[in-house]
Design a protein around this motif. Sequence first.
Motif, PDB file in Angstrom:
ATOM      1  N   GLU A 153       0.848  -1.182   0.000  1.00 30.61           N
ATOM      2  CA  GLU A 153       0.000   0.000   0.000  1.00 30.61           C
ATOM      3  C   GLU A 153       0.893   1.245   0.000  1.00 30.61           C
ATOM      4  OE1 GLU A 153      -3.729   1.816   2.568  1.00 30.61           O
ATOM      5  OE2 GLU A 153      -2.103   0.802   3.623  1.00 30.61           O
ATOM      6  N   GLU A 207      -3.074   2.109  -6.339  1.00 29.73           N
ATOM      7  CA  GLU A 207      -1.608   2.169  -6.448  1.00 29.73           C
ATOM      8  C   GLU A 207      -1.158   2.854  -7.738  1.00 29.73           C
ATOM      9  OE1 GLU A 207       0.190   1.577  -3.858  1.00 29.73           O
ATOM     10  OE2 GLU A 207      -1.657   1.000  -2.842  1.00 29.73           O
ATOM     11  N   ASN A 251       0.749   5.538  -5.739  1.00 30.20           N
ATOM     12  CA  ASN A 251       2.008   5.006  -5.258  1.00 30.20           C
ATOM     13  C   ASN A 251       3.157   5.924  -5.701  1.00 30.20           C
ATOM     14  OD1 ASN A 251       4.453   3.329  -4.952  1.00 30.20           O
ATOM     15  ND2 ASN A 251       3.014   1.703  -4.489  1.00 30.20           N
TER      16      ASN A 251
END
Length: 209
Positions: free
Chosen positions: A156, A202, A206
């Motif tokens: 995560e 993501e 991310n």
Amino acid sequence: MGRLNIETLVLGAVSTNCYLLINEETKETIIVDPAALASKIENRIEMLGLKPVAILLTHGHFDHILAAHELRTTYRVSIYALKEEEELLGSPDLNLSSSFGERVNLKGDHYLGDQDEINLAGFSVKVLHTPGHTSGSACYYIKKEGVLISGDTLFEASIGRTDFPTGNSQALINSIKEKLFVLPGETMVYPGHGNPTQIEYEEKNNPYV
């Protein structure tokens, strides 16, 4: 998630996620990354009335494999890992167990290749070779259930570290972009440490990819 139920046990010195992938209809179960404390895993299996059929390893680092041999013996099941991870599994120095006061030398029963599909516990599991964290890291994709087991490749809002033996930072980024970010956005991601996430989250958030 259909017939699939996922139980998470957080185990060992670095809080590794061990997953029980349970077929709710049959109670057949895949054990993923049995990190440590085989007795804790066995107690949970007994409490839920589960029937282990296999052990899947995302990679060979000590914190993902310490209970693997004991569980293999207890349940008489096979250990599956990537062919490229065979050397690391068998080396206490490469798998880092020697650095933590243990010397683990583990041999798999079945070595897998990229894009292999295996049928376990009533699920079709696709093998994705995702080198980077280690050269033989794998993610396991259960398309019908919309689930990806990502090991230490993708977390995560983070990614796996690459400063251990056989790690490679560019390979890791390539693996995530080419193998994981092509999956449906709603795919649930279950990593080796920390909380579940989703592919679409993501892709957007991310900071490492």
